[in-house]
Scaffold this motif. Structure first.
Motif, PDB file in Angstrom:
ATOM      1  N   GLU A 162       0.832  -1.202   0.000  1.00 16.62           N
ATOM      2  CA  GLU A 162       0.000   0.000   0.000  1.00 16.62           C
ATOM      3  C   GLU A 162       0.865   1.250   0.000  1.00 16.62           C
ATOM      4  O   GLU A 162       1.923   1.288   0.632  1.00 16.62           O
ATOM      5  CB  GLU A 162      -0.913  -0.026   1.235  1.00 16.62           C
ATOM      6  CG  GLU A 162      -1.898   1.125   1.314  1.00 16.62           C
ATOM      7  CD  GLU A 162      -2.819   0.979   2.516  1.00 16.62           C
ATOM      8  OE1 GLU A 162      -3.761   0.182   2.440  1.00 16.62           O
ATOM      9  OE2 GLU A 162      -2.565   1.639   3.535  1.00 16.62           O
ATOM     10  N   ARG A 163       0.430   2.278  -0.704  1.00 18.95           N
ATOM     11  CA  ARG A 163       1.144   3.556  -0.744  1.00 18.95           C
ATOM     12  C   ARG A 163       0.203   4.669  -0.292  1.00 18.95           C
ATOM     13  O   ARG A 163      -1.023   4.520  -0.339  1.00 18.95           O
ATOM     14  CB  ARG A 163       1.655   3.850  -2.167  1.00 18.95           C
ATOM     15  CG  ARG A 163       2.645   2.822  -2.694  1.00 18.95           C
ATOM     16  CD  ARG A 163       3.963   2.883  -1.944  1.00 18.95           C
ATOM     17  NE  ARG A 163       4.949   1.951  -2.500  1.00 18.95           N
ATOM     18  CZ  ARG A 163       5.171   0.747  -2.055  1.00 18.95           C
ATOM     19  NH1 ARG A 163       4.443   0.280  -1.034  1.00 18.95           N
ATOM     20  NH2 ARG A 163       6.081  -0.038  -2.607  1.00 18.95           N
ATOM     21  N   THR A 164       0.772   5.789   0.107  1.00 20.31           N
ATOM     22  CA  THR A 164      -0.018   6.925   0.583  1.00 20.31           C
ATOM     23  C   THR A 164       0.181   8.117  -0.338  1.00 20.31           C
ATOM     24  O   THR A 164       1.316   8.482  -0.659  1.00 20.31           O
ATOM     25  CB  THR A 164       0.379   7.303   2.026  1.00 20.31           C
ATOM     26  OG1 THR A 164       0.163   6.173   2.878  1.00 20.31           O
ATOM     27  CG2 THR A 164      -0.450   8.475   2.520  1.00 20.31           C
ATOM     28  N   VAL A 165      -0.919   8.716  -0.752  1.00 21.23           N
ATOM     29  CA  VAL A 165      -0.885   9.919  -1.587  1.00 21.23           C
ATOM     30  C   VAL A 165      -1.820  10.940  -0.958  1.00 21.23           C
ATOM     31  O   VAL A 165      -3.006  10.659  -0.723  1.00 21.23           O
ATOM     32  CB  VAL A 165      -1.347   9.616  -3.029  1.00 21.23           C
ATOM     33  CG1 VAL A 165      -1.372  10.906  -3.852  1.00 21.23           C
ATOM     34  CG2 VAL A 165      -0.438   8.582  -3.679  1.00 21.23           C
ATOM     35  N   GLY A 166      -1.288  12.113  -0.660  1.00 19.48           N
ATOM     36  CA  GLY A 166      -2.119  13.146  -0.053  1.00 19.48           C
ATOM     37  C   GLY A 166      -2.769  12.706   1.237  1.00 19.48           C
ATOM     38  O   GLY A 166      -3.896  13.111   1.546  1.00 19.48           O
TER      39      GLY A 166
ATOM     40  N   SER B 136       4.113  11.915  -2.704  1.00 25.65           N
ATOM     41  CA  SER B 136       3.460  12.413  -1.491  1.00 25.65           C
ATOM     42  C   SER B 136       2.179  13.173  -1.772  1.00 25.65           C
ATOM     43  O   SER B 136       1.202  13.067  -1.025  1.00 25.65           O
ATOM     44  CB  SER B 136       4.430  13.284  -0.696  1.00 25.65           C
ATOM     45  OG  SER B 136       4.863  14.385  -1.488  1.00 25.65           O
ATOM     46  N   SER B 137       2.155  13.934  -2.867  1.00 24.11           N
ATOM     47  CA  SER B 137       0.990  14.779  -3.130  1.00 24.11           C
ATOM     48  C   SER B 137       0.214  14.411  -4.388  1.00 24.11           C
ATOM     49  O   SER B 137      -0.904  14.884  -4.579  1.00 24.11           O
ATOM     50  CB  SER B 137       1.429  16.247  -3.245  1.00 24.11           C
ATOM     51  OG  SER B 137       2.365  16.399  -4.301  1.00 24.11           O
ATOM     52  N   THR B 138       0.805  13.557  -5.253  1.00 22.68           N
ATOM     53  CA  THR B 138       0.160  13.255  -6.536  1.00 22.68           C
ATOM     54  C   THR B 138       0.390  11.797  -6.925  1.00 22.68           C
ATOM     55  O   THR B 138       1.484  11.268  -6.743  1.00 22.68           O
ATOM     56  CB  THR B 138       0.706  14.159  -7.657  1.00 22.68           C
ATOM     57  OG1 THR B 138       0.582  15.532  -7.268  1.00 22.68           O
ATOM     58  CG2 THR B 138      -0.046  13.939  -8.958  1.00 22.68           C
TER      59      THR B 138
ATOM     60  N   ALA C  49     -10.872  11.360 -13.723  1.00 24.60           N
ATOM     61  CA  ALA C  49     -12.065  11.600 -12.915  1.00 24.60           C
ATOM     62  C   ALA C  49     -12.385  10.406 -12.021  1.00 24.60           C
ATOM     63  O   ALA C  49     -12.761  10.570 -10.856  1.00 24.60           O
ATOM     64  CB  ALA C  49     -13.249  11.905 -13.823  1.00 24.60           C
ATOM     65  N   ALA C  50     -12.222   9.190 -12.559  1.00 24.55           N
ATOM     66  CA  ALA C  50     -12.544   7.994 -11.781  1.00 24.55           C
ATOM     67  C   ALA C  50     -11.594   7.830 -10.598  1.00 24.55           C
ATOM     68  O   ALA C  50     -12.015   7.486  -9.487  1.00 24.55           O
ATOM     69  CB  ALA C  50     -12.485   6.757 -12.676  1.00 24.55           C
ATOM     70  N   ILE C  51     -10.305   8.075 -10.805  1.00 20.71           N
ATOM     71  CA  ILE C  51      -9.337   7.954  -9.708  1.00 20.71           C
ATOM     72  C   ILE C  51      -9.620   8.997  -8.637  1.00 20.71           C
ATOM     73  O   ILE C  51      -9.618   8.700  -7.433  1.00 20.71           O
ATOM     74  CB  ILE C  51      -7.896   8.096 -10.245  1.00 20.71           C
ATOM     75  CG1 ILE C  51      -7.539   6.887 -11.118  1.00 20.71           C
ATOM     76  CG2 ILE C  51      -6.902   8.239  -9.092  1.00 20.71           C
ATOM     77  CD1 ILE C  51      -6.211   7.010 -11.827  1.00 20.71           C
ATOM     78  N   THR C  52      -9.878  10.208  -9.057  1.00 21.88           N
ATOM     79  CA  THR C  52     -10.170  11.278  -8.093  1.00 21.88           C
ATOM     80  C   THR C  52     -11.428  10.960  -7.299  1.00 21.88           C
ATOM     81  O   THR C  52     -11.480  11.142  -6.074  1.00 21.88           O
ATOM     82  CB  THR C  52     -10.340  12.616  -8.832  1.00 21.88           C
ATOM     83  OG1 THR C  52      -9.140  12.908  -9.578  1.00 21.88           O
ATOM     84  CG2 THR C  52     -10.588  13.742  -7.843  1.00 21.88           C
TER      85      THR C  52
ATOM     86  N   PRO D 141      -5.250  13.419  -5.593  1.00 24.72           N
ATOM     87  CA  PRO D 141      -4.886  14.130  -6.813  1.00 24.72           C
ATOM     88  C   PRO D 141      -4.106  13.194  -7.725  1.00 24.72           C
ATOM     89  O   PRO D 141      -3.257  12.424  -7.276  1.00 24.72           O
ATOM     90  CB  PRO D 141      -3.981  15.264  -6.307  1.00 24.72           C
ATOM     91  CG  PRO D 141      -4.233  15.358  -4.846  1.00 24.72           C
ATOM     92  CD  PRO D 141      -4.603  13.988  -4.395  1.00 24.72           C
ATOM     93  N   CYS D 142      -4.412  13.249  -9.016  1.00 21.43           N
ATOM     94  CA  CYS D 142      -3.715  12.352  -9.939  1.00 21.43           C
ATOM     95  C   CYS D 142      -3.418  13.061 -11.251  1.00 21.43           C
ATOM     96  O   CYS D 142      -4.083  14.036 -11.624  1.00 21.43           O
ATOM     97  CB  CYS D 142      -4.515  11.078 -10.188  1.00 21.43           C
ATOM     98  SG  CYS D 142      -6.021  11.324 -11.143  1.00 21.43           S
ATOM     99  N   GLU D 143      -2.431  12.521 -11.932  1.00 19.85           N
ATOM    100  CA  GLU D 143      -2.043  13.025 -13.244  1.00 19.85           C
ATOM    101  C   GLU D 143      -1.909  11.823 -14.167  1.00 19.85           C
ATOM    102  O   GLU D 143      -1.058  10.963 -13.948  1.00 19.85           O
ATOM    103  CB  GLU D 143      -0.718  13.775 -13.152  1.00 19.85           C
ATOM    104  CG  GLU D 143      -0.219  14.329 -14.466  1.00 19.85           C
ATOM    105  CD  GLU D 143       1.116  15.048 -14.307  1.00 19.85           C
ATOM    106  OE1 GLU D 143       2.141  14.496 -14.771  1.00 19.85           O
ATOM    107  OE2 GLU D 143       1.117  16.135 -13.710  1.00 19.85           O
ATOM    108  N   VAL D 144      -2.762  11.739 -15.181  1.00 17.61           N
ATOM    109  CA  VAL D 144      -2.773  10.608 -16.108  1.00 17.61           C
ATOM    110  C   VAL D 144      -2.075  11.019 -17.396  1.00 17.61           C
ATOM    111  O   VAL D 144      -2.436  12.024 -18.014  1.00 17.61           O
ATOM    112  CB  VAL D 144      -4.206  10.139 -16.406  1.00 17.61           C
ATOM    113  CG1 VAL D 144      -4.194   9.013 -17.444  1.00 17.61           C
ATOM    114  CG2 VAL D 144      -4.896   9.682 -15.129  1.00 17.61           C
TER     115      VAL D 144
END
Length: 435
Positions: free
Chosen positions: A325-329, A360-362, A383-386, A392-395
């Motif tokens: 598992e990882r942590t984002v935001g 850490s943030s994205t 949109a689905a990930i958010t 926050p994500c960048e595809v």
């Protein structure tokens, strides 16, 4: 010692199942008392011999196996061993496992419990390692026990490139396959490169046996629709063999007639027969290397709800390992959750290969997608990930062939055996080397 193994249909209720389990516990404890590790754990008093004694014992962990490498868990004479294995873990230390010929009867029988059937008319293509892991050997033993023909496809070896995989699947009339879930997607891409249609040009194929990775419903649906055959999931480990398989209703059932299963909560330290937590198992017919309350560390959910198949076995959902598992935001992200979202995209976008990096943030996600589908796939996935993960994500769209290069799917490498006598125009720097 020949074991009398329970078979599906030998019990007709969960109470009868429990009676089968408890009847075998004294034998399991007696086998364990012969292993150096458990002799030390039991101490100088009377060894445990009842189900209540078993329930009071501490968990056995992977580190216990590593600390007793290679044969500190052995409960029989070395002369009785049939095979030695090590798991595929990446901890750096070997996690040993070994079985007698009698243990292998149980192993093969559990793996062969496939609702689609495994018969002498089948040709099984085994696309998992034939090395220290048990996976390839297990499938081969199970198939041979049912009279099936085995094609030993190995796993991404120099001798078995994807071009050869596709040729074997097509030309040999393969009816069943055994692999990790990623492989059928690779085969589909390689088949198209070779001019074949995955769901049309392999008419003998009737099911795909998959295991070794968590498989989300969305990826499962994509694989099945691509090849137009059922997907039959399997769950197990090198240390235990097959632990669960699918029934005709599509639910994963634990082979609880051969195992005692528990759920462990690392937060509270409690163990229970059902619920969500880490999977703890006691194989009931394992003589060479008994494992008492062995913590596989997989995150699972176990339920005893009734199932229409009538097997009267608990069901299990395998959710992966918490360590991945990882942590984002400040929010958790798992590969399982992310995979479900990626393969939830419309199949018309043809997105099969992807990768993600959690910062850490994205959350950065790359997908292979053709230019024609990018305008739909990128905003939909963002949109689905958010929405689903709340991060926050960048595809980023990538040209097909970026994550899985075309040469991986089309290469025909030359497998050369070692040679020490070469001709005048040959490169003798390669003498005695495999390449």
């Amino acid at each position: 010692m020949q074991h009398t193994l329970p078979q599906l249909g030998d019990w007709h209720s969960l109470d009868e199942l429990r009676d089968l389990q408890l009847k075998q516990v004294p034998q399991v404890l007696a086998w364990a008392a012969r292993a150096p590790f458990y002799r030390e754990r039991f101490g100088s008093g009377a060894p445990p011999s009842t189900p209540e004694d078993l329930a009071s014992l501490p968990l056995t962990g992977k580190q216990d196996l590593r600390d007793r490498y290679p044969f500190g868990m052995l409960a029989v004479e070395r002369s009785r061993l049939a095979t030695y294995h090590e798991s595929s873990g990446t901890a750096g230390a070997a996690t040993p496992s070994y079985y007698t010929a009698e243990d292998w009867i149980d192993l093969a029988d559990r793996f062969a419990r496939k609702w689609v059937g495994l018969t002498a008319d089948d040709t099984l293509f085994v696309r998992t390692p034939y090395a220290l892991m048990i996976t390839g050997h297990l499938a081969q033993a199970a198939a041979r026990s049912r009279g099936a023909t085995v094609v030993p496809g190995d796993y991404r070896s120099l001798a078995m490139p994807y071009t050869r995989v596709i040729r074997a699947l097509h030309d040999l009339g393969v009816t069943l396959t055994w692999s990790i879930p990623t492989e059928p997607l690779m085969w589909a891409a390689a088949a198209r490169e070779a001019g074949y249609r995955p769901g049309e040009d392999f008419p003998h194929l009737r099911a795909l046996f998959l295991g070794g990775e968590p498989l989300t419903p969305a990826r499962r649906k994509r694989i099945s629709s691509t090849w137009k055959v059922p997907v039959v999931e399997e769950y197990g480990s090198t240390e235990t063999g097959s632990l669960a398989g699918e029934c005709p209703e599509g639910r994963m059932h634990l082979w609880a007639d051969r195992l005692l299963c528990e759920v462990y909560s690392p937060r509270t330290g409690r163990l229970s027969p059902e619920g969500r937590g880490q999977f703890v198992v006691t194989p009931l017919f394992r003589e060479a290397m008994p494992l008492l309350r062995y913590n596989l560390e997989d995150d699972v959910e176990i339920s005893y709800e009734a199932c229409g198949c009538g097997w009267h076995l608990p069901t299990i959902r395998v959710l992966g390992r918490p360590a991945l598992e990882r942590t984002v935001g400040g929010r958790p992200v798992t590969q399982y959750a992310l995979e479900e979202i990626v393969f939830g995209l419309p199949a018309t976008y043809e997105v099969m290969f992807w990768r993600a990096r959690a910062e850490s943030s994205t959350l950065h996600v790359h997908i292979e997608v053709a230019e024609a589908h990018r305008a739909g796939a990128v905003p939909e996935l963002t949109a689905a990930i958010t929405r689903e993960l709340g991060v926050p994500c960048e595809v980023t769209p990538l040209e097909p062939g970026t994550l899985v290069p075309r040469e991986v799917l089309t290469a025909v490498p030359d497998v050369v055996k070692p040679r020490t006598l070469l001709g005048p125009d040959e490169d003798w720097s390669q003498a005695a080397l495999h390449r």
